[in-house]
Enzyme design. Structure first.
Site, PDB file in Angstrom:
ATOM      1  N   LYS A  18     -11.809  22.233   8.377  1.00  0.00           N
ATOM      2  CA  LYS A  18     -12.580  21.052   7.967  1.00  0.00           C
ATOM      3  C   LYS A  18     -14.017  21.244   8.379  1.00  0.00           C
ATOM      4  CE  LYS A  18     -11.582  17.051   6.015  1.00  0.00           C
ATOM      5  NZ  LYS A  18     -10.428  16.788   5.154  1.00  0.00           N
ATOM      6  N   GLY A  53     -10.865   0.699   0.717  1.00  0.00           N
ATOM      7  CA  GLY A  53     -11.788   1.729   0.242  1.00  0.00           C
ATOM      8  C   GLY A  53     -11.876   1.726  -1.267  1.00  0.00           C
ATOM      9  N   GLY A 101     -13.584   4.609  -2.878  1.00  0.00           N
ATOM     10  CA  GLY A 101     -14.146   5.924  -3.213  1.00  0.00           C
ATOM     11  C   GLY A 101     -13.232   6.634  -4.194  1.00  0.00           C
ATOM     12  N   ASN A 102     -13.360   7.954  -4.230  1.00  0.00           N
ATOM     13  CA  ASN A 102     -12.624   8.760  -5.203  1.00  0.00           C
ATOM     14  C   ASN A 102     -11.105   8.594  -5.091  1.00  0.00           C
ATOM     15  OD1 ASN A 102     -11.239  11.720  -5.371  1.00  0.00           O
ATOM     16  ND2 ASN A 102     -12.580  11.325  -7.096  1.00  0.00           N
TER      17      ASN A 102
HETATM   18  N1  GLU Z   1     -10.746  16.931   1.358  1.00  0.00           N
HETATM   19  C1  GLU Z   1      -9.431  16.908   0.790  1.00  0.00           C
HETATM   20  C2  GLU Z   1      -8.383  16.645   1.849  1.00  0.00           C
HETATM   21  O1  GLU Z   1      -8.640  16.075   2.879  1.00  0.00           O
HETATM   22  C3  GLU Z   1      -9.148  18.145  -0.045  1.00  0.00           C
HETATM   23  C4  GLU Z   1      -9.274  19.451   0.671  1.00  0.00           C
HETATM   24  C5  GLU Z   1      -9.288  20.673  -0.245  1.00  0.00           C
HETATM   25  O2  GLU Z   1      -9.181  20.524  -1.439  1.00  0.00           O
HETATM   26  O3  GLU Z   1      -9.425  21.754   0.321  1.00  0.00           O
HETATM   27  O4  GLU Z   1      -7.242  16.932   1.661  1.00  0.00           O
END
Ligand code: GLU
Length: 428
Positions: free
Chosen positions: A107, A219, A221-222
């Protein structure tokens, strides 16, 4: 971020420790898995539009890459902390393992607020982030993606910087790219749709018709927007959503008993999911305090905002009608609140299972990039549905067999897979 005094990394470690004890993991493996393998923290100097240089702090944490390159999004948030990024990277490891894709967990983040940054300044942050990490990320090491307040455009700037520095084309460096630039159809919808695929299966197992249910969502968002769209297409009714108001630095809940209309709301929402209060009132929505979403008389709660939202305080407000919680956000429930949900017999679809649709589609994006051949949207979403459904069924079956809470059952499957990979490689 360290919201309301809760530390997400401590929560992630406590969740891990609980299941590690259940699994009888040896001490070495346990110690290895409860910490990230690698962490990077760095400064990104940016010349702002007014000519001054501002320095932003950036992070990348690679929790585990035993099953494949680290994978996970990059968040832009003013309250980002390294501990939250650590927690989120760990959850990514379990997420990729529970849906059984050949990727590890990572992350990233930058402490910044895109609400107050021009497009040019955001581009500089994206390029600066890649410049600091160019030797430590890449298609075979660590593959970033969008997350809170980052989008396909940010991914493309990052890809462009990576490719300029490497001197070649590496579309597999990053996922969530724009369609036509190596992105996959369906990636934007994937996380929200995935939440609803798992919810649909949970309702089916309990013999509950989607049409008979109502939901309240945190929320806008997306993740939230696509979850609401698919849930309503299946016949459910969303009566309340909450959203962040940048001007007031507070969130509000928007309620309408006849159901929210997504096209209508999308027309009065900014790029970050902020709903315009005055316009919403004119459309017949009641504007309530931010926490009101959690106290609605609905069967389903969908926390799709940030971590640490269902707390010992807010969980008291959960209505007696609530029977299902599907965690669209990462880490929305604190440890104590989780115990309350469990004791109340609420059926929980844990975050790293419920919201695994995004990374699953990212994996499909990598596959398409490698083939240099792109699937139709229906093909992507069909594959996503079957991957999410089988992951859900495996977890719910284990939960039933071993009488485990769904979160713990998902952990058992994920930790076993990762521990086995570490063992097979001879690491532990
Ligand atoms: N940010 C998204 C998650 O928390 C997707 C991560 C990704 O596609 O690598 O799962």
């Amino acid at each position: 971020m360290s919201t309301k005094g809760f530390n997400s990394f401590e929560i992630a470690q406590a969740q891990f420790d609980k299941v590690a004890a259940l699994l009888d993991l040896d001490a070495g493996t346990r110690e290895f898995l409860r910490w990230p393998m690698r962490e990077y923290a760095f400064s990104i100097p940016v010349r702002m539009d007014d000519g001054r240089v501002k320095v932003f702090r950036g992070f990348r944490v690679q929790h585990n890459d035993a099953r494949g390159p680290s994978k996970g999004g990059i968040r832009f948030h003013p309250q980002e902390t390294v501990d939250t990024v650590r927690a989120l990277s760990m959850w990514m490891t379990w997420k990729c393992a529970v849906v059984d894709i050949p990727l590890g967990g990572g992350k990233g983040g930058v402490i910044c607020d895109p609400h107050n940054l021009s497009a040019r300044e955001q581009e500089k942050i994206c390029r600066g982030w890649v410049r600091q990490l160019v030797r430590n990320v890449g298609p075979v090491q660590d593959v970033p993606a969008p997350d809170v307040m980052t989008n396909a455009q940010h991914m493309l700037w990052m890809l462009d910087e990576f490719e300029a520095l490497q001197g070649g084309r590496y579309p597999g460096f990053i996922t969530g790219k724009p369609v036509g630039m190596g992105g996959s159809l369906g990636r934007t919808e994937a996380t929200g749709y995935g939440v609803v695929f798992t919810l649909r299966e949970a309702l089916r197992e309990h013999g509950v018709a989607v049409e008979s249910t109502r939901a309240s969502v945190q929320g806008f968002g997306n993740v939230s927007q696509y979850a609401i769209r698919l849930y309503q297409q299946l016949g459910g009714k969303v009566i309340c959503v909450s959203s962040w108001d940048q001007k007031d630095q507070a969130s509000y809940s928007f309620k309408r008993n006849s159901g929210v209309d997504m096209d209508e709301l999308a027309g009065i929402t900014d790029a970050f999911g902020g709903i315009d209060k005055e316009k919403a009132k004119k459309l017949g929505y009641e504007v309530l305090p931010g926490d009101a979403w959690i106290e609605q008389p609905v069967e389903i709660l969908l926390p799709c905002a940030l971590e640490n939202q269902i707390t010992p305080e807010t969980v008291k407000k959960v209505h007696a009608a609530v029977k299902f919680v599907a965690e669209g956000a990462n880490g929305p429930t604190t440890t104590e609140a989780d115990v309350v949900l469990k004791d109340r017999g609420i059926y929980l679809i844990p975050d790293f299972l419920a919201n695994a649709g995004g990374v699953t589609c990212s994996y499909f994006e990598q596959v398409q990039c490698n083939m240099n051949y792109y699937w139709e949207k229906d093909e992507v979403l069909g594959k996503l549905d079957s991957k999410m459904t089988s992951a859900f069924l495996a977890v719910s079956e284990l939960a039933r067999e071993r009488k485990l809470y769904m979160r713990d059952a998902a952990y058992v499957i994920a930790i076993n897979r990762v521990a086995q990979a570490c063992k097979d490689r001879g690491w532990v």
